[in-house]
Design a protein around this motif. Structure first.
Motif, PDB file in Angstrom:
ATOM      1  N   PRO A  10      30.258  47.022  63.077  1.00 56.66           N
ATOM      2  CA  PRO A  10      29.994  46.602  61.708  1.00 56.66           C
ATOM      3  C   PRO A  10      30.532  45.198  61.449  1.00 56.66           C
ATOM      4  N   ARG A  11      29.895  44.499  60.524  1.00 53.91           N
ATOM      5  CA  ARG A  11      30.329  43.153  60.172  1.00 53.91           C
ATOM      6  C   ARG A  11      31.676  43.227  59.474  1.00 53.91           C
ATOM      7  N   VAL A  12      32.579  42.385  59.861  1.00 54.07           N
ATOM      8  CA  VAL A  12      33.900  42.327  59.244  1.00 54.07           C
ATOM      9  C   VAL A  12      33.787  41.424  58.023  1.00 54.07           C
ATOM     10  N   PRO A  13      34.248  41.911  56.864  1.00 52.19           N
ATOM     11  CA  PRO A  13      34.140  41.085  55.660  1.00 52.19           C
ATOM     12  C   PRO A  13      35.051  39.861  55.749  1.00 52.19           C
ATOM     13  N   SER A  14      34.613  38.780  55.110  1.00 54.54           N
ATOM     14  CA  SER A  14      35.429  37.570  55.091  1.00 54.54           C
ATOM     15  C   SER A  14      36.633  37.782  54.178  1.00 54.54           C
ATOM     16  N   GLU A  15      37.612  36.923  54.344  1.00 51.46           N
ATOM     17  CA  GLU A  15      38.804  36.998  53.489  1.00 51.46           C
ATOM     18  C   GLU A  15      38.404  36.768  52.034  1.00 51.46           C
ATOM     19  N   GLU A  16      37.463  35.847  51.825  1.00 54.34           N
ATOM     20  CA  GLU A  16      37.001  35.567  50.458  1.00 54.34           C
ATOM     21  C   GLU A  16      36.356  36.811  49.843  1.00 54.34           C
ATOM     22  N   PHE A  17      35.542  37.521  50.632  1.00 52.13           N
ATOM     23  CA  PHE A  17      34.893  38.740  50.129  1.00 52.13           C
ATOM     24  C   PHE A  17      35.953  39.769  49.739  1.00 52.13           C
ATOM     25  N   VAL A  18      36.954  39.940  50.564  1.00 49.00           N
ATOM     26  CA  VAL A  18      38.016  40.912  50.283  1.00 49.00           C
ATOM     27  C   VAL A  18      38.760  40.519  49.008  1.00 49.00           C
ATOM     28  N   GLN A  19      39.042  39.237  48.828  1.00 49.74           N
ATOM     29  CA  GLN A  19      39.727  38.779  47.617  1.00 49.74           C
ATOM     30  C   GLN A  19      38.863  39.025  46.381  1.00 49.74           C
ATOM     31  N   LEU A  20      37.581  38.690  46.465  1.00 50.72           N
ATOM     32  CA  LEU A  20      36.677  38.927  45.337  1.00 50.72           C
ATOM     33  C   LEU A  20      36.589  40.415  45.025  1.00 50.72           C
ATOM     34  N   PHE A  21      36.468  41.211  46.067  1.00 56.11           N
ATOM     35  CA  PHE A  21      36.394  42.664  45.904  1.00 56.11           C
ATOM     36  C   PHE A  21      37.644  43.185  45.203  1.00 56.11           C
ATOM     37  N   THR A  22      38.789  42.743  45.650  1.00 56.61           N
ATOM     38  CA  THR A  22      40.057  43.212  45.090  1.00 56.61           C
ATOM     39  C   THR A  22      40.207  42.802  43.630  1.00 56.61           C
ATOM     40  N   ARG A  23      39.900  41.544  43.330  1.00 55.64           N
ATOM     41  CA  ARG A  23      40.030  41.065  41.952  1.00 55.64           C
ATOM     42  C   ARG A  23      39.066  41.753  41.002  1.00 55.64           C
ATOM     43  N   THR A  24      37.974  42.278  41.519  1.00 53.12           N
ATOM     44  CA  THR A  24      36.935  42.879  40.688  1.00 53.12           C
ATOM     45  C   THR A  24      37.216  44.339  40.362  1.00 53.12           C
ATOM     46  N   GLN A  25      38.141  44.968  41.029  1.00 55.44           N
ATOM     47  CA  GLN A  25      38.349  46.403  40.850  1.00 55.44           C
ATOM     48  C   GLN A  25      38.655  46.792  39.409  1.00 55.44           C
ATOM     49  N   ARG A  26      39.598  46.135  38.777  1.00 53.03           N
ATOM     50  CA  ARG A  26      39.972  46.509  37.406  1.00 53.03           C
ATOM     51  C   ARG A  26      38.826  46.262  36.421  1.00 53.03           C
ATOM     52  N   PRO A  27      38.220  45.060  36.397  1.00 53.88           N
ATOM     53  CA  PRO A  27      37.108  44.859  35.463  1.00 53.88           C
ATOM     54  C   PRO A  27      35.944  45.812  35.728  1.00 53.88           C
ATOM     55  N   LEU A  28      35.700  46.117  36.988  1.00 55.30           N
ATOM     56  CA  LEU A  28      34.609  47.024  37.334  1.00 55.30           C
ATOM     57  C   LEU A  28      34.916  48.440  36.850  1.00 55.30           C
ATOM     58  N   TYR A  29      36.162  48.875  37.025  1.00 53.62           N
ATOM     59  CA  TYR A  29      36.568  50.193  36.540  1.00 53.62           C
ATOM     60  C   TYR A  29      36.397  50.273  35.026  1.00 53.62           C
ATOM     61  N   LEU A  30      36.833  49.243  34.302  1.00 53.24           N
ATOM     62  CA  LEU A  30      36.716  49.241  32.842  1.00 53.24           C
ATOM     63  C   LEU A  30      35.255  49.235  32.408  1.00 53.24           C
ATOM     64  N   PHE A  31      34.419  48.513  33.134  1.00 49.23           N
ATOM     65  CA  PHE A  31      32.979  48.487  32.858  1.00 49.23           C
ATOM     66  C   PHE A  31      32.399  49.896  32.992  1.00 49.23           C
ATOM     67  N   ILE A  32      32.766  50.585  34.048  1.00 49.05           N
ATOM     68  CA  ILE A  32      32.266  51.938  34.289  1.00 49.05           C
ATOM     69  C   ILE A  32      32.833  52.896  33.244  1.00 49.05           C
ATOM     70  N   LEU A  33      34.124  52.816  32.994  1.00 51.87           N
ATOM     71  CA  LEU A  33      34.775  53.704  32.032  1.00 51.87           C
ATOM     72  C   LEU A  33      34.148  53.572  30.648  1.00 51.87           C
ATOM     73  N   ALA A  34      33.816  52.358  30.250  1.00 51.81           N
ATOM     74  CA  ALA A  34      33.208  52.142  28.940  1.00 51.81           C
ATOM     75  C   ALA A  34      31.869  52.856  28.818  1.00 51.81           C
ATOM     76  N   GLN A  35      31.218  53.084  29.929  1.00 50.11           N
ATOM     77  CA  GLN A  35      29.902  53.714  29.886  1.00 50.11           C
ATOM     78  C   GLN A  35      29.937  55.220  30.083  1.00 50.11           C
ATOM     79  N   VAL A  36      30.939  55.723  30.772  1.00 50.40           N
ATOM     80  CA  VAL A  36      30.972  57.168  31.007  1.00 50.40           C
ATOM     81  C   VAL A  36      32.013  57.868  30.142  1.00 50.40           C
ATOM     82  N   GLY A  37      33.017  57.149  29.666  1.00 53.72           N
ATOM     83  CA  GLY A  37      33.991  57.711  28.747  1.00 53.72           C
ATOM     84  C   GLY A  37      34.881  58.799  29.312  1.00 53.72           C
ATOM     85  N   ASN A  38      34.972  58.891  30.617  1.00 58.30           N
ATOM     86  CA  ASN A  38      35.793  59.916  31.244  1.00 58.30           C
ATOM     87  C   ASN A  38      36.506  59.274  32.430  1.00 58.30           C
ATOM     88  N   VAL A  39      37.825  59.307  32.401  1.00 58.11           N
ATOM     89  CA  VAL A  39      38.632  58.633  33.418  1.00 58.11           C
ATOM     90  C   VAL A  39      38.298  59.130  34.824  1.00 58.11           C
TER      91      VAL A  39
END
Length: 182
Positions: A10-39
């Motif tokens: 499998p392709r190994v993700p770049s360091e930049e991809f990993v950083q972007l992925f990591t920084r996006t976790q919280r905003p992405l979780y909040l985006f999802i939570l706002a739509q499903v309303g269940n933790v």
């Protein structure tokens, strides 16, 4: 151990991809939570979304918005989740969820501008104030521990922190007002 031709590595993700992925976790979780309303469901959907993001890492176009790309994947995962749970009594209309998602995106933009303003304002603080505020907000640090560490009375440290917070708030408000009028 050699890789077979049928099972390429499998392709190994770049360091930049990993950083972007990591920084996006919280905003992405909040985006999802706002739509499903269940933790618990939001966490489940986030995990499913993360699996898709990793599976499609080759499809991400560098120098584009990673958050927007990840939100699009999350939107599809939310829709799939909603299809699986259609029989439940309480469900929201697609129009309502789309409105909530739009609001979350707008608020996320506002929050990002505030975070950037905070970074700018922190840089403008005198070094001693910046160090004090950074030490205070280290995970697990309390005001009393900080006071003991810097050798000052706790009341003095709390007063300094209050003054620094007011300065930061005023700086952020000025910066946000300047950006809004520009």
């Amino acid at each position: 151990m050699a890789q077979s031709v049928d099972n390429p590595s499998p392709r190994v993700p770049s360091e930049e991809f990993v950083q972007l992925f990591t920084r996006t976790q919280r905003p992405l979780y909040l985006f999802i939570l706002a739509q499903v309303g269940n933790v618990h469901r939001a966490e489940e959907i986030l995990q499913e979304t993360n699996l898709v993001i990793w599976a499609k890492l080759d499809q991400f176009v560098p120098n584009t918005s990673f958050v927007s790309w990840a939100r699009q994947i999350a939107t599809y995962e939310i829709l799939k989740h909603r299809q699986r749970h259609r029989r439940e009594k309480l469900t929201f209309s697609d129009a309502f969820l789309a409105a909530v998602a739009d609001e979350v995106v707008q608020l996320a933009g506002e929050q990002e501008r505030r975070r950037e303003a905070l970074e700018h304002c922190l840089e403008k603080l005198p070094a001693s104030d910046r160090e004090l505020i950074q030490q205070r907000y280290q995970p697990g640090n309390s005001g009393k521990e900080l006071a003991a560490h810097v050798g000052r009375p706790a009341n003095s440290v709390y007063q300094s922190l209050g003054r620094i917070r007011r300065m930061l708030l005023e700086c952020i408000q000025r910066r946000m007002a300047t950006e809004a009028s520009a």
